[in-house]
Design a protein around this motif. Structure first.
Motif, PDB file in Angstrom:
ATOM      1  N   CYS A 597       0.806  -0.934  -0.231  1.00  0.00           N
ATOM      2  CA  CYS A 597       0.185   0.154  -0.220  1.00  0.00           C
ATOM      3  C   CYS A 597       0.839   1.302   0.090  1.00  0.00           C
ATOM      4  CB  CYS A 597      -0.532   0.304   1.002  1.00  0.00           C
ATOM      5  SG  CYS A 597      -2.063   2.040   1.822  1.00  0.00           S
ATOM      6  N   VAL A 603       0.736  -5.174   3.090  1.00  0.00           N
ATOM      7  CA  VAL A 603      -0.273  -4.798   3.234  1.00  0.00           C
ATOM      8  C   VAL A 603      -1.055  -6.866   2.374  1.00  0.00           C
ATOM      9  CG1 VAL A 603      -1.592  -3.053   2.854  1.00  0.00           C
ATOM     10  CG2 VAL A 603      -2.145  -4.737   0.770  1.00  0.00           C
ATOM     11  N   GLN A 607      -6.449  -7.467   2.440  1.00  0.00           N
ATOM     12  CA  GLN A 607      -6.674  -6.869   2.653  1.00  0.00           C
ATOM     13  C   GLN A 607      -6.790  -5.484   1.706  1.00  0.00           C
ATOM     14  OE1 GLN A 607      -2.812  -6.494   5.627  1.00  0.00           O
ATOM     15  NE2 GLN A 607      -4.543  -6.145   6.923  1.00  0.00           N
ATOM     16  N   CYS A 618      -6.046  -0.463  -0.560  1.00  0.00           N
ATOM     17  CA  CYS A 618      -6.676  -1.013   0.630  1.00  0.00           C
ATOM     18  C   CYS A 618      -7.893  -0.973   1.107  1.00  0.00           C
ATOM     19  CB  CYS A 618      -4.984  -0.124   1.239  1.00  0.00           C
ATOM     20  SG  CYS A 618      -5.176  -0.144   3.404  1.00  0.00           S
TER      21      CYS A 618
END
Length: 698
Positions: A597, A603, A607, A618
């Motif tokens: 992200c 991440v 997610q 994200c």
């Protein structure tokens, strides 16, 4: 005190209880509900599409049972055909063995999932006890004149080494393997489905409000009814007629050439004694290798070759050139097109390329078209010109008058054309029901006597495709004696399209062990049509049309009492998931991608969301996410796609059953969203539903 939700133990216990109690066993003597889900191809293990389909059916079966109703809920296997055979070839296992193993594996998966079926009714279309009756039904069609053999241009898949029906060709490629198809001229078996085109359309009146509207529209477009005129042009120097179907008879005075399809049977006649025969044949071969999209799109290159012959326009006696053109198709109209380049864009592009003149016969009001300055065809309405005796009429009014004029003089008539053609059912493959006919040099085509059915598939045969039917290479099986004269004869070596098997399986479920007849007429009277049929919309223009046609024929033969096989139809959506593609490895699995992200750092896959603009975002902070393939480091592109092995975005139901349990999977998949729409799979839903079931258990 924590209470453990031991779903494996619980589910095993209750599945055994249901089996002991025969919870899902049908009572044929009580009125009830026929609830049917489309049966699977046993070419591999279950996928998430099956999970959705069969869970919807299971919910409804349990709902009806809870109301005290008697429910017919059978399961079987669409076990013949290309999917199973291609998978067997890849695994280097005989199709019979491969299919049997897969059926056992998938049956166990279905049992583990807890879906409710009466397994005493189980059938497989590749079992001789089933395909004996598929062959028997073929013979009934043959005696009625609805099964016939003819030479025709067919779609040939060089990878699968077999003929494909038009419905099995998508954008010029084989729907199974993606290989670009070729055109071949072969003697093939057909069902005369075109004669039922209008009846199939008329049947929609009974289904309206009971079937999804988009399915009926897809079928209507596929059947493709067009009202127009048949006009007969004469081949110069002979009495031979070249008929065309047109929805624009108002433009007939603007014909400046005629085009016929490369597959048109007239082509070979025209080439006899033609000094340019080889040149024309080379051009035709090139055209026939083009896909349907290449040939018909207005944007694609128009190609053709002048035959050296002419036809006479019966309306004005004008002599016009006869061309073979790539955009003329045998599966629309008559395969011949009266070309009016001033008023049809494809004709316009063709004429401009080959220097063929234009002739304006419809002038728009307030403007005067000049052929020298036209940059495109004029296809709108206007006033008739250069069309005596119809000059001055509006072109819409002239359509009827011109067709009447042709009818009165014997060179035309009002007519209806359909895109739906006869069903090509021959397959040059091993794994299918053998077509039950014998060829005798003295007696011709001889049906196999009913008492000799089934014509069994030989087991000791080389089933790998080589361009010819594997059965043709099986000499001992192929050579036989004629049932009429006793002389030497040969069996038909083509097998039937697997869609023949699935066009009547819902009838056989009612008496799957009956060895004396295809189905029990008395049970059919009480239980047909199917009350609710559940399956994917991808079958709208193939299986569902074929099954309707089959049922109509069986009604005409006096074998069933219903004309429509399925009272109500429910089409579930597709299960979709993000697929990732990198330039070097094409499609890569989610687990092979690292996500960063740009706002909050690294991440995990769960997610990350795929935005409608095909950007990764994200879930935590909404920042943009970049994904890179762990193998090569290249950035990946993402798209939302149907789960498939090709795109490597599939999810194994077995893994979900093992991790969360069948109850969780059944509840979770129904909670993804409205089940008649495409659904985006998320494992987080499974996690949430698993916690919910733990709470219920506690």
């Amino acid at each position: 005190m924590s209470i453990l939700y031991n779903f494996k133990e619980i589910e095993k216990k209750w599945i055994e209880v249901w089996q002991e109690q025969k919870l899902f066993q049908w009572d044929p003597n009580r009125p009830g509900v026929y609830c049917l889900t489309m049966y699977p191809y046993p070419s591999g293990t279950l996928h998430m599409g099956h999970v959705l389909n069969y869970t919807i059916g299971d919910v409804l079966v349990r709902y009806f049972l809870a109301q005290g109703k008697n429910v017919l809920s059978p399961m079987g296997w669409d076990s013949f055909g290309l999917p199973a055979e291609n998978a067997a070839i890849k695994a280097k296992i005989p199709p019979k063995v491969f299919t049997k193993n897969n059926i056992e594996r998938m049956r166990e998966q279905i049992r583990r999932a807890g879906w409710g079926y009466d397994w005493s009714l189980e059938l497989a279309t590749s079992h001789p006890g089933y395909y004996r009756w598929t062959q028997w039904l073929f013979l009934q069609f043959y005696r009625k004149g609805l099964a016939f053999r003819k030479k025709a241009a067919v779609n040939w898949c060089p990878q699968c080494q077999t003929v494909l029906a038009n419905e099995q060709v998508h954008q010029g490629s084989c729907e199974r393997c993606g290989t670009e198809i070729e055109q071949k001229d072969l003697e093939q078996w057909f069902f005369r489905m075109s004669s039922y085109a209008q009846r199939l359309l008329d049947g929609h009146k009974k289904l309206k409000g009971k079937w999804p509207e988009n399915v009926l529209k897809l079928q209507k477009d596929w059947i493709g009814r067009s009202e127009g005129a048949r006009l007969d042009f004469r081949l110069e120097g002979s009495e031979r007629k070249v008929s065309v179907f047109t929805t624009r008879p108002d433009t007939v005075y603007g014909v400046t050439f005629m085009s016929i399809a490369p597959e048109h049977p007239l082509v070979e006649e025209l080439l006899e004694g033609n000094p340019r025969a080889e040149e024309i044949r080379r051009a035709i071969r090139k055209m026939r290798q083009q896909s349907k999209i290449e040939r018909t799109s207005e944007e694609s290159e128009k190609e053709g070759v002048f035959t050296g012959c002419y036809v006479i326009n019966p309306f004005n006696g004008e002599r016009v050139q006869l061309w073979v053109a790539n955009y003329a198709l045998m599966d629309y109209g008559t395969g011949a097109v009266m070309a009016v380049p001033a008023h049809d864009q494809r004709d316009f592009l063709f004429a401009k390329k080959y220097g063929i003149p234009l002739k304006v016969v419809i002038q728009p009001e307030g403007t005067e078209l000049d052929v020298e300055r036209m940059e495109e065809a004029y296809v709108g309405d206007g006033v008739m010109v250069n069309s005596p005796p119809f000059d001055g009429l509006g072109n819409r009014e002239a359509m009827r008058e011109i067709t009447l004029y042709a009818k009165e003089r014997g060179f035309g008539d009002f007519t209806v054309s359909y895109k739906l053609k006869d069903w090509l059912l021959s397959r040059q493959r091993y794994w299918g029901a053998p077509i039950p006919v014998i060829y005798c040099s003295a007696c011709g085509i001889v049906p196999v006597p009913e008492e000799d059915l089934p014509v069994m598939l030989p087991e000791d045969v080389e089933f790998l495709p080589t361009g010819d039917s594997p059965l043709r290479r099986c000499e001992e099986w192929r050579r036989t004696s004629c049932p009429r004269c006793g002389g030497e004869a040969e069996r038909e070596t083509d097998t039937m399209d697997t869609f023949v098997d699935s066009s009547w399986y819902f009838l056989r479920y009612l008496s799957p062990r009956d060895e004396g007849r295809a189905f029990d007429r008395e049970l059919l009277r009480r239980w047909m049509p199917v009350d609710l049929y559940i399956g994917g919309i991808e079958h709208a223009t193939m299986h569902l049309v074929y099954a309707r046609f089959f049922t109509m024929v069986l009604k005409d033969l006096g074998l069933v009492d219903v004309e429509e096989p399925f009272e109500r139809l429910f089409c579930q959506g597709m299960i979709c998931k993000t697929a990732y593609r990198c330039p070097e490895h094409i499609w890569v699995e989610e687990g092979e991608v690292d996500f960063i992200c740009l706002r909050c750092g690294e991440v995990l896959a769960d997610q990350v969301d795929l935005a409608s603009q095909q950007r990764l975002l994200c879930k935590g902070c909404g920042g943009e996410v970049r994904g890179s393939h762990r193998g090569c480091g290249r950035e990946v592109e993402a798209e939302m796609a149907k789960m498939s092995k090709t795109k490597r975005n599939g999810v194994s139901p077995d893994e979900l059953f093992e991790r969360y349990g069948a109850d969780t999977v059944r509840v979770g998949i129904m909670r993804l969203g409205p089940v008649d729409q495409d659904l985006v799979f998320s494992e987080s839903v499974m996690v949430g539903e698993h916690k919910f079931l733990q709470k219920v258990y506690r």
